[in-house]
Write a protein that holds these residues in place. Structure first.
Motif, mmCIF file in Angstrom:
data_model
loop_
_atom_site.group_PDB
_atom_site.id
_atom_site.type_symbol
_atom_site.label_atom_id
_atom_site.label_comp_id
_atom_site.label_asym_id
_atom_site.label_seq_id
_atom_site.Cartn_x
_atom_site.Cartn_y
_atom_site.Cartn_z
ATOM 1 N N LEU A 204 42.259 98.707 18.654
ATOM 2 C CA LEU A 204 42.848 98.088 17.467
ATOM 3 C C LEU A 204 44.365 98.206 17.396
ATOM 4 C CD1 LEU A 204 40.360 98.919 14.576
ATOM 5 C CD2 LEU A 204 41.180 96.670 15.199
ATOM 6 N N ASP A 205 44.998 98.703 18.447
ATOM 7 C CA ASP A 205 46.438 98.939 18.363
ATOM 8 C C ASP A 205 47.285 97.893 19.070
ATOM 9 O OD1 ASP A 205 45.397 99.773 20.756
ATOM 10 O OD2 ASP A 205 46.866 101.335 21.083
ATOM 11 N N HIS B 231 26.681 99.406 10.174
ATOM 12 C CA HIS B 231 26.332 100.277 9.049
ATOM 13 C C HIS B 231 27.118 101.585 9.101
ATOM 14 C CE1 HIS B 231 22.556 97.887 9.809
ATOM 15 N NE2 HIS B 231 22.827 97.575 8.562
ATOM 16 N N LEU B 232 27.542 101.966 10.305
ATOM 17 C CA LEU B 232 28.255 103.231 10.507
ATOM 18 C C LEU B 232 29.384 103.017 11.504
ATOM 19 C CD1 LEU B 232 28.317 106.446 10.210
ATOM 20 C CD2 LEU B 232 26.885 106.481 12.255
ATOM 21 N N ILE B 233 30.535 103.672 11.262
ATOM 22 C CA ILE B 233 31.692 103.572 12.166
ATOM 23 C C ILE B 233 31.925 104.922 12.835
ATOM 24 C CG2 ILE B 233 34.200 103.189 12.301
ATOM 25 C CD1 ILE B 233 33.877 101.360 9.799
ATOM 26 N N LEU B 234 32.026 104.898 14.165
ATOM 27 C CA LEU B 234 32.492 106.078 14.901
ATOM 28 C C LEU B 234 33.946 105.798 15.284
ATOM 29 C CD1 LEU B 234 29.537 107.032 17.322
ATOM 30 C CD2 LEU B 234 30.003 107.867 15.020
ATOM 31 N N PHE B 235 34.865 106.501 14.610
ATOM 32 C CA PHE B 235 36.294 106.305 14.829
ATOM 33 C C PHE B 235 36.761 107.307 15.887
ATOM 34 C CE2 PHE B 235 40.704 106.825 12.610
ATOM 35 C CZ PHE B 235 41.319 106.179 13.677
ATOM 36 N N LEU B 236 37.050 106.796 17.094
ATOM 37 C CA LEU B 236 37.426 107.668 18.210
ATOM 38 C C LEU B 236 38.937 107.847 18.309
ATOM 39 C CD1 LEU B 236 34.451 106.892 19.199
ATOM 40 C CD2 LEU B 236 35.333 107.354 21.480
ATOM 41 N N VAL B 237 39.321 109.096 18.573
ATOM 42 C CA VAL B 237 40.732 109.428 18.815
ATOM 43 C C VAL B 237 40.811 110.255 20.093
ATOM 44 C CG1 VAL B 237 41.476 109.299 16.404
ATOM 45 C CG2 VAL B 237 40.541 111.450 17.287
ATOM 46 N N ASN B 238 42.018 110.344 20.658
ATOM 47 C CA ASN B 238 42.223 111.021 21.939
ATOM 48 C C ASN B 238 42.924 112.357 21.715
ATOM 49 O OD1 ASN B 238 42.967 111.838 24.514
ATOM 50 N ND2 ASN B 238 43.543 109.793 25.194
ATOM 51 N N ALA B 239 42.244 113.485 21.981
ATOM 52 C CA ALA B 239 42.814 114.825 21.763
ATOM 53 C C ALA B 239 44.030 115.078 22.649
ATOM 54 C CB ALA B 239 41.747 115.879 22.024
ATOM 55 N N ARG B 240 44.041 114.467 23.842
ATOM 56 C CA ARG B 240 45.163 114.693 24.770
ATOM 57 C C ARG B 240 46.451 114.050 24.273
ATOM 58 N NH1 ARG B 240 41.784 113.203 30.200
ATOM 59 N NH2 ARG B 240 40.245 114.886 30.018
ATOM 60 N N ILE C 77 44.912 102.403 11.397
ATOM 61 C CA ILE C 77 43.505 102.074 11.688
ATOM 62 C C ILE C 77 42.594 102.668 10.613
ATOM 63 C CG2 ILE C 77 41.580 102.413 13.312
ATOM 64 C CD1 ILE C 77 43.714 102.364 15.574
ATOM 65 N N SER C 78 42.846 103.948 10.255
ATOM 66 C CA SER C 78 42.004 104.612 9.242
ATOM 67 C C SER C 78 42.137 103.913 7.884
ATOM 68 C CB SER C 78 42.372 106.095 9.114
ATOM 69 O OG SER C 78 43.715 106.242 8.681
ATOM 70 N N LYS C 79 43.361 103.418 7.589
ATOM 71 C CA LYS C 79 43.592 102.683 6.339
ATOM 72 C C LYS C 79 42.777 101.388 6.331
ATOM 73 C CE LYS C 79 47.420 100.667 3.704
ATOM 74 N NZ LYS C 79 48.867 100.340 3.738
ATOM 75 N N ASN C 80 42.768 100.665 7.496
ATOM 76 C CA ASN C 80 42.003 99.419 7.609
ATOM 77 C C ASN C 80 40.500 99.656 7.540
ATOM 78 O OD1 ASN C 80 44.260 97.787 7.874
ATOM 79 N ND2 ASN C 80 44.361 98.027 10.097
ATOM 80 N N GLN D 274 34.687 100.116 3.351
ATOM 81 C CA GLN D 274 33.808 101.065 2.631
ATOM 82 C C GLN D 274 32.523 101.366 3.398
ATOM 83 O OE1 GLN D 274 33.403 99.163 -1.233
ATOM 84 N NE2 GLN D 274 35.240 100.189 -2.004
ATOM 85 N N LYS D 275 32.684 101.608 4.713
ATOM 86 C CA LYS D 275 31.549 101.980 5.567
ATOM 87 C C LYS D 275 31.613 103.486 5.853
ATOM 88 C CE LYS D 275 30.135 97.677 6.291
ATOM 89 N NZ LYS D 275 30.044 96.901 7.500
ATOM 90 N N LYS D 276 30.443 104.099 5.988
ATOM 91 C CA LYS D 276 30.389 105.523 6.350
ATOM 92 C C LYS D 276 31.049 105.692 7.721
ATOM 93 C CE LYS D 276 27.211 109.423 6.730
ATOM 94 N NZ LYS D 276 27.800 110.233 5.665
ATOM 95 N N THR D 277 31.965 106.664 7.836
ATOM 96 C CA THR D 277 32.748 106.846 9.065
ATOM 97 C C THR D 277 32.699 108.299 9.538
ATOM 98 O OG1 THR D 277 34.265 105.098 8.334
ATOM 99 C CG2 THR D 277 35.034 106.523 10.108
#
Length: 453
Positions: A61-62, A84-93, A103-106, A111-114
């Protein structure tokens, strides 16, 4: 209703890797290049107690640069609406990036469970790098390493299974059996061809929606994308593939993987649509693809696209030229269409079904023996070393594709033209269309030869 979960995040955070781990497939193309995923990729994930979910892999999304990437983002937003559900992935590295606040704002607008999934934690010793993700404000957070299978079971058992049990309850098991049944009988149709011949446009025309990203730029589709459809009470899975381009001196790893996935898709499919661009000369690449499809034993339908660019006189010449070059595909139907204007596209289903049914056809041994004897009567096998080659009997070895096994004496000396004659005779007599026939010859062993030795 089956739960739908979408994977969201920046490019190269490991969405496709997690998709492959959860679906236990290699359906999503994975490479160390940003922007590889473009179209929505769907897959099934089976959990404990017959629980089943649909997983959607999406584009990062970037990126907001060219037309293709804008279309990729539009596909991602469609996937969020479906889920129905969003898995929002981020990179720890990489640590927390400014785009992730956006992205989190969008995501919150829908209003989906994340669930926030912090990926690539392997080798990260700095706790501060991981802790900064908590500032995004998500209640449910799981740390994983998709490539090393760390934390995946915790993600499933702590978050996914309880959420499914609470929201969907008894309907899951019921739908599992229904969908498995549908999946078994779906005819898999792969759209194969050179880049920019209109494969994605043709699928969009059939689906009557902008399901695949299309542009005039060759190489827009990088992965193999499957889409289910029902037409005339039949279930089909349409598979868009990356264009198989001419050999280049330098190609990227992901381009190499795309070509490999296209060839793997041919092996997994039931019927292949070989798409050819009418505005370009039929080249060696088209003939090579056709040859590969024949040797893989798959049903084949030839589709000549972009016929709208020519008048009737020009089109007549093109038809004659293409039929001449593809005369070795005499058993296949050739359709002349315009995917852009949806002309002639739905007639393809008749040829697809015909090809699929003929590839699975069971032919009795008596029919094969009778056909073989008529062929021999019309044109006898050659004489080798003073003895005529004898073909004694024939039977069906397997179907999909039909494989005929012919037994006889000295069959190893049969010439290639005579073998071709027999194949053509079986095609015409048995009226097999759209699928290659394979013939295997077996020499009858003399039982006394072994005793003498």
């Amino acid at each position: 209703m089956i739960p739908i979960i979408v994977l969201i995040g920046r490019t190269n955070v490991g969405k496709s890797t997690l998709f492959n781990v959860l679906t236990k497939t290699r359906d999503a193309l994975v490479a160390n290049y940003p922007g590889i995923t473009r179209d929505r990729q769907y897959g099934y994930c089976k959990l404990q107690s017959n629980k089943k979910i649909i997983l959607i892999d999406t584009a990062g999304l970037d990126i907001k640069l060219n037309e293709i990437e804008k279309q990729a983002q539009a596909q991602t937003l469609i996937a969020i609406k479906e889920a129905h559900l969003i898995l929002f992935l981020v990179n720890a590295r990489d640590g927390l990036m400014p785009q992730e606040y956006e992205i989190s704002k969008n995501i919150r607008k829908y209003q989906k469970k994340t669930i926030l999934v912090i990926n690539k934690i392997d080798g990260i010793n700095e706790a501060s790098k991981i802790n900064e993700f908590y500032s995004l404000g998500f209640e449910k957070i799981q740390k994983i390493s998709a490539s090393h299978n760390q934390g995946i079971n915790t993600l499933i058992n702590r978050y996914l299974i309880p959420w499914i049990s609470e929201k969907f309850k008894k309907k899951i098991t019921e739908n599992l059996y229904k969908d498995t049944e549908l999946k078994k009988i779906a005819i898999k149709v792969a759209f194969i061809g050179r880049p920019n011949v209109g494969k994605s446009t043709l699928i969009n025309g059939i689906l009557k929606e902008e399901r695949m990203i299309t542009s005039n730029t060759p190489g827009t589709t990088l992965d193999s994308i499957s889409t289910p459809i029902k037409y005339n009470y039949e279930n089909y899975t349409l598979i868009d593939t990356a264009g198989a381009s001419k050999k280049k001196k330098k190609i990227n790893d992901f381009q190499r993987f795309s070509i490999i996935k296209t060839l793997q898709t041919i092996e997994k499919s039931n019927v292949i649509l070989l798409i050819i661009d009418a505005s370009l000369q039929t080249c060696h690449q088209d003939l090579s693809l056709a040859d590969f499809i024949i040797h893989s034993g798959k049903g084949i339908v030839v589709v000549v696209n972009k016929c709208d660019l020519f008048n009737s006189v020009e089109l007549k010449k093109i038809k004659e030229l293409i039929k001449s070059k593809l005369k070795f595909l005499y058993f296949s139907k050739i359709h002349f269409i315009s995917a852009l204007y949806k002309k002639g596209i739905f007639q393809l289903f008749k040829s697809i079904k015909e090809s699929y049914e003929d590839s699975k056809r069971k032919i009795s041994t008596s029919t094969l023996i009778k056909t073989m004897h008529i062929a021999i009567k019309k044109h006898q096998p050659p004489i080798i070393k003073g003895r005529r080659i004898k073909l004694k009997y024939a039977h069906l070895g397997s179907s999909n594709p039909p494989k005929i096994i012919i037994h006889g004496n000295q069959v190893k000396y049969l010439s290639l033209p005579y073998k071709r004659y027999l194949i053509n005779f079986f095609y015409k007599t048995l009226k097999i269309k759209g699928t290659p026939i394979q013939i295997q010859f077996k020499d009858n062993e003399n039982p006394y030869v072994k005793n003498k030795n």
